[in-house]
Enzyme design. Structure first.
Site, PDB file in Angstrom:
ATOM      1  CD1 TRP A 272      25.060  47.740  45.386  1.00  0.00           C
ATOM      2  CD2 TRP A 272      26.517  47.761  43.683  1.00  0.00           C
ATOM      3  NE1 TRP A 272      25.058  46.486  44.816  1.00  0.00           N
ATOM      4  CE2 TRP A 272      25.957  46.471  43.770  1.00  0.00           C
ATOM      5  CE3 TRP A 272      27.473  48.008  42.700  1.00  0.00           C
ATOM      6  CZ2 TRP A 272      26.298  45.435  42.902  1.00  0.00           C
ATOM      7  CZ3 TRP A 272      27.828  46.966  41.831  1.00  0.00           C
ATOM      8  CH2 TRP A 272      27.237  45.702  41.939  1.00  0.00           C
TER       9      TRP A 272
ATOM     10  CG  ASP B 145      21.339  51.511  38.081  1.00  0.00           C
ATOM     11  OD1 ASP B 145      21.914  51.223  37.018  1.00  0.00           O
ATOM     12  OD2 ASP B 145      21.717  51.100  39.190  1.00  0.00           O
TER      13      ASP B 145
ATOM     14  CE  LYS C  66      22.514  43.182  42.301  1.00  0.00           C
ATOM     15  NZ  LYS C  66      23.430  43.510  41.202  1.00  0.00           N
TER      16      LYS C  66
ATOM     17  CG  ASP D 160      19.756  44.217  39.857  1.00  0.00           C
ATOM     18  OD1 ASP D 160      18.966  45.064  39.414  1.00  0.00           O
ATOM     19  OD2 ASP D 160      20.956  44.450  40.057  1.00  0.00           O
TER      20      ASP D 160
ATOM     21  CG  ASP E  50      20.145  46.944  36.270  1.00  0.00           C
ATOM     22  OD1 ASP E  50      19.442  47.723  36.929  1.00  0.00           O
ATOM     23  OD2 ASP E  50      21.185  46.436  36.723  1.00  0.00           O
TER      24      ASP E  50
ATOM     25  CG  HIS F  82      19.612  46.201  43.974  1.00  0.00           C
ATOM     26  ND1 HIS F  82      20.739  46.889  44.374  1.00  0.00           N
ATOM     27  CD2 HIS F  82      19.747  46.013  42.640  1.00  0.00           C
ATOM     28  CE1 HIS F  82      21.513  47.112  43.330  1.00  0.00           C
ATOM     29  NE2 HIS F  82      20.921  46.597  42.265  1.00  0.00           N
TER      30      HIS F  82
ATOM     31  CD  GLU G 114      22.236  50.575  44.561  1.00  0.00           C
ATOM     32  OE1 GLU G 114      21.478  50.064  43.704  1.00  0.00           O
ATOM     33  OE2 GLU G 114      23.222  51.272  44.267  1.00  0.00           O
TER      34      GLU G 114
ATOM     35  CG  ASP H 138      18.403  49.226  41.797  1.00  0.00           C
ATOM     36  OD1 ASP H 138      17.513  48.456  41.392  1.00  0.00           O
ATOM     37  OD2 ASP H 138      19.302  49.663  41.058  1.00  0.00           O
TER      38      ASP H 138
ATOM     39  CG  HIS I 289      19.924  53.893  41.634  1.00  0.00           C
ATOM     40  ND1 HIS I 289      21.171  53.329  41.516  1.00  0.00           N
ATOM     41  CD2 HIS I 289      20.129  55.228  41.788  1.00  0.00           C
ATOM     42  CE1 HIS I 289      22.093  54.279  41.614  1.00  0.00           C
ATOM     43  NE2 HIS I 289      21.489  55.425  41.783  1.00  0.00           N
TER      44      HIS I 289
END
Length: 417
Positions: free
Chosen positions: A180, A324, A223, A291, A293, A259, A221, A256, A283
């Site tokens: 990524w 993640d 995004k 995003d 997290d 994302h 990955e 993810d 993830h």
């Protein structure tokens, strides 16, 4: 109380003992970067994060050394049920006796201490090249028009392939190596194609490094955007899925769930990808509006993702699972523990759902009964099944572990300055 719950589920054709036994063997990768706010050990830990990534908060007790990070991880491992793996970023290389190496020169020896850590605890280990927070982000990495910059990061990616092979060989478990980058532009670019062509060619070069695809699973990955790259991301969903499809003999897609656009859900994408890809990686995180997290909750989308993983047979190895997220605004060990326990909880909730009965109602067109059953499942005594799973794994049940974290906080974390 568990036996009463077991009987309730048995009336629906669900064997809760079998669900517990199955989940106990499913590996979930625990991300090391929650413990130190994605700082790592290869650059100045006081420098800000760059490259489309950011963490917020300044709760006391951040791990500052490999020894502190490993001690914190041990605490989390004691508090969470199930089979765990480690998940490392390349910036967590451990250098001894002045043996520092830049990212393009990293070697397996720089991760020997992590291998020793994993062996002692029976853990596998996944790996991630670190394409951010480095002076050679210009700000692009693998898509940079600067050949020298691009070569540095390609060499970093190749080094990470070799390290991933080392981790897989030493630990006897497959290593998921995730590519990524935060490559992109803050404002509208004049050339969208050029960076993507360079990005493709760079990944091609990285994957030309020899590796055993049975042991090392490189991922790409995607995004939507990141901090400082709001207008354009080189590694978009279309790019990464197309790349993985074109190179499915040496690469798999990674999603993810933070994302994507806020109205998209990864739970719906899991079966769509598994219709074409024999293996995918996830993830698991929680995005709030973007995003961000946030710590994983036992919320609707986490439960829906878990349902699709279970219903599509993903627990047999076709779906590679990892966490993640990174929250520095609360106790980091508690954040780690809440997120991992919640994802395990979601997987168990999916396993004790009468999935075949629900599928049969859908196929028969009895959507009324389907809706009623789906809603009534929400009030079954699932908490008793979860507690039994925790007991069977020798870890605290809900309501029993936070005091242990607070004691560790007083004895260890608050003494870090």
């Amino acid at each position: 109380m568990y036996y009463e719950a077991k009987e309730r589920y048995a009336k629906l054709g669900v064997d809760t003992d079998a669900a517990i036994a199955k989940l106990s063997k499913v590996p979930v990768a625990l991300h090391c970067w929650q413990g130190d706010d994605v700082r790592g050990f290869d650059t100045d830990p006081n420098k800000p994060l760059t490259g489309g990534i950011q963490t917020t908060g300044n709760y006391p007790g951040r791990a500052r050394t490999p020894e502190e990070l490993m001690a914190d991880l041990d605490m989390v491992l004691k508090l969470c049920p199930g089979t765990k793996k480690m998940n490392l970023h390349a910036c967590y290389a451990i250098f001894e006796d002045g043996d520092w190496a830049d990212r393009d020169k990293l070697e397996p020896k720089h991760f020997k201490k992590w291998v020793d850590f994993c062996k002692e605890r029976g853990l596998g280990c996944d790996f991630n090249p670190t394409f951010f927070s480095h002076p050679k982000c210009d700000p692009l990495t693998l898509s940079s028009p600067n050949e020298e910059t691009r070569k540095f990061w390609i060499d970093h990616g190749k080094a990470c392939i070799r390290i991933s092979q080392y981790l897989a060989d030493e630990l006897g478990q497959e290593c998921i190596m995730n590519i990524w980058t935060g490559d992109g532009f803050k404002d509208i670019p004049a050339d969208r194609m050029g960076p993507r062509v360079r990005y493709k060619e760079s990944i091609d070069e990285i994957l030309s490094e020899p590796f055993d695809f049975n042991k090392v699973k490189p991922c790409v990955e995607s995004k939507v955007f990141g901090i400082g790259v709001e207008a354009y991301t080189v590694g978009s969903a279309e790019f990464c899925l197309s790349y993985a499809a074109k190179n499915n003999d040496k690469c798999i897609p990674l999603m993810d769930n933070g994302h994507y656009h806020p109205t998209e859900v990864v739970s719906d994408k899991i079966p769509a990808l598994l219709a074409f890809f024999p293996e995918i990686a996830l993830h698991v995180t929680r995005g709030v509006r973007w995003d961000s997290d946030h710590v994983v909750l036992f919320d609707d989308e986490t439960k829906e993702m878990a349902k699709e993983i279970v219903r599509c047979g993903g627990l047999d190895g076709s779906v590679k699972l990892a966490l993640d997220y990174f929250d520095a605004s609360i106790n980091r060990i508690a954040a780690w523990t809440v997120g991992l326990r919640n994802f395990q909880k979601a997987l168990l909730f999916a396993l004790v759902s009468p999935n075949e009965a629900l599928r049969k109602l859908q196929d028969e067109g009895d959507l009324t009964a389907l809706l009623v059953m789906q809603e009534e499942l929400k009030t079954l005594p699932f908490g008793e099944v979860w507690d039994e799973y925790c007991r069977s794994c020798g870890v605290p049940c809900d309501g029993e572990w936070l005091d242990m974290v607070k004691a560790y906080e007083q004895e260890v974390l608050f003494k870090r300055v």
